[in-house]
Design an enzyme around this catalytic site. Structure first.
Site, PDB file in Angstrom:
ATOM      1  N   ASP A  64       0.856  -1.187   0.000  1.00 53.81           N
ATOM      2  CA  ASP A  64       0.000   0.000   0.000  1.00 53.81           C
ATOM      3  C   ASP A  64       0.888   1.232   0.000  1.00 53.81           C
ATOM      4  O   ASP A  64       2.101   1.131   0.169  1.00 53.81           O
ATOM      5  CB  ASP A  64      -0.990   0.000   1.173  1.00 53.81           C
ATOM      6  CG  ASP A  64      -0.329   0.122   2.535  1.00 53.81           C
ATOM      7  OD1 ASP A  64       0.862  -0.242   2.661  1.00 53.81           O
ATOM      8  OD2 ASP A  64      -0.995   0.558   3.486  1.00 53.81           O
ATOM      9  N   TYR A  66       3.030   4.693   0.714  1.00 54.74           N
ATOM     10  CA  TYR A  66       3.677   5.302   1.868  1.00 54.74           C
ATOM     11  C   TYR A  66       2.666   6.205   2.580  1.00 54.74           C
ATOM     12  O   TYR A  66       1.819   6.819   1.942  1.00 54.74           O
ATOM     13  CB  TYR A  66       4.872   6.143   1.431  1.00 54.74           C
ATOM     14  CG  TYR A  66       5.977   5.364   0.759  1.00 54.74           C
ATOM     15  CD1 TYR A  66       6.679   4.367   1.436  1.00 54.74           C
ATOM     16  CD2 TYR A  66       6.361   5.647  -0.553  1.00 54.74           C
ATOM     17  CE1 TYR A  66       7.712   3.667   0.821  1.00 54.74           C
ATOM     18  CE2 TYR A  66       7.387   4.951  -1.182  1.00 54.74           C
ATOM     19  CZ  TYR A  66       8.063   3.964  -0.478  1.00 54.74           C
ATOM     20  OH  TYR A  66       9.088   3.270  -1.087  1.00 54.74           O
ATOM     21  N   PHE A  77       6.690   1.922  -4.328  1.00 51.66           N
ATOM     22  CA  PHE A  77       8.093   2.109  -3.975  1.00 51.66           C
ATOM     23  C   PHE A  77       8.635   3.494  -4.330  1.00 51.66           C
ATOM     24  O   PHE A  77       9.703   3.883  -3.851  1.00 51.66           O
ATOM     25  CB  PHE A  77       9.002   1.034  -4.599  1.00 51.66           C
ATOM     26  CG  PHE A  77       8.796  -0.336  -4.025  1.00 51.66           C
ATOM     27  CD1 PHE A  77       9.271  -0.655  -2.765  1.00 51.66           C
ATOM     28  CD2 PHE A  77       8.110  -1.312  -4.734  1.00 51.66           C
ATOM     29  CE1 PHE A  77       9.071  -1.926  -2.225  1.00 51.66           C
ATOM     30  CE2 PHE A  77       7.895  -2.580  -4.213  1.00 51.66           C
ATOM     31  CZ  PHE A  77       8.379  -2.884  -2.956  1.00 51.66           C
ATOM     32  N   HIS A 186      11.131  -9.558   0.564  1.00 53.18           N
ATOM     33  CA  HIS A 186      10.885  -8.120   0.405  1.00 53.18           C
ATOM     34  C   HIS A 186      12.180  -7.342   0.629  1.00 53.18           C
ATOM     35  O   HIS A 186      13.027  -7.752   1.435  1.00 53.18           O
ATOM     36  CB  HIS A 186       9.823  -7.675   1.415  1.00 53.18           C
ATOM     37  CG  HIS A 186       9.227  -6.343   1.128  1.00 53.18           C
ATOM     38  ND1 HIS A 186       9.819  -5.169   1.544  1.00 53.18           N
ATOM     39  CD2 HIS A 186       8.116  -5.989   0.455  1.00 53.18           C
ATOM     40  CE1 HIS A 186       9.079  -4.143   1.149  1.00 53.18           C
ATOM     41  NE2 HIS A 186       8.040  -4.614   0.475  1.00 53.18           N
TER      42      HIS A 186
END
Length: 224
Positions: A64, A66, A77, A186
């Protein structure tokens, strides 16, 4: 409708007309009306603005947006120019440096990738300020699952970079034999050392694309 690439409009309008999306839209509208929500409302669908459907060659799946000020702008990202580079993106840059020799830039603005056909898609497209994952399970997952299902039907080479378990939960949907699915932990500082570093996903993606006659991605983000 927000500014989006023309070849996404038919699909998106179809989703917007479905009952689940009407419920989701009511929830999102109320959230923006009564609190601080990211990204800015006009940038919720930014991923579909910069990356045309016909140009999608790589899909990077985030969770989701920032949730702090001046970070999220609709691409997973990525952060707005002038914003400190988040730790996960720092680790992505470190892997790019090791994998392809890209220098580590002074910004986290990934629009260059998006314009080359890298769909930077979060599974949830909005978030309440300072509350990570606060819009989980409100309908966005249905929307983005339908996007992935649509891409899965494309009869051409496409690469999926799935980092972490939430992204990898989508693997059963991605069964097109012409596509390549790459998985790794991740890039978060909590997990990057468990196999994200050294995964070489960027060179592997480019090798796959080139082998199938598709122009590889120039992964170098330049300094601003």
């Amino acid at each position: 409708m927000a500014v989006i690439a023309e070849d996404w409009t038919g699909f998106l309008r179809g989703e917007f007309a479905k009952p689940y999306y009407r419920t989701l839209s009511d929830f999102v509208r109320d959230e923006y009306a009564h609190g601080v929500v990211y990204p800015p409302r006009e940038r919720i669908f930014e991923a579909f603005r910069y990356t045309t459907r016909s140009d999608v060659k790589v899909v990077i799946l985030g969770q989701d947006p920032y949730h702090e000020e001046n970070q999220a702008h609709g691409l997973c990202f990525s952060v707005c120019p002038g914003t400190e580079i988040p730790p996960s993106l720092e680790n992505i840059y470190r892997e790019l440096n090791t994998d392809l020799g890209c220098y580590i830039p002074n910004n986290g603005y990934l629009v260059k990738w998006a314009k080359q056909g890298v769909l930077l898609l979060n599974t949830v497209l909005t978030v309440r300020a300072h509350r990570a994952n606060s819009h989980h399970d409100r309908g966005w997952e249905t929307f983005t699952d339908n996007v992935l299902a649509e891409i899965n039907r494309e009869d051409r080479p496409i690469v999926y970079l799935l980092w972490g378990r939430p992204a990898q939960s989508k693997i059963p949907m991605l069964d097109n034999p012409k596509h390549l699915v790459l998985t790794a932990p991740h890039p978060s500082p909590l997990s990057a050392y468990r196999g994200f570093f050294g995964c070489r996903h960027f060179s592997k993606a480019n090798e796959f694309l080139a082998a199938h006659g598709v122009a590889p991605v120039d992964w170098q983000i330049e300094n601003i």
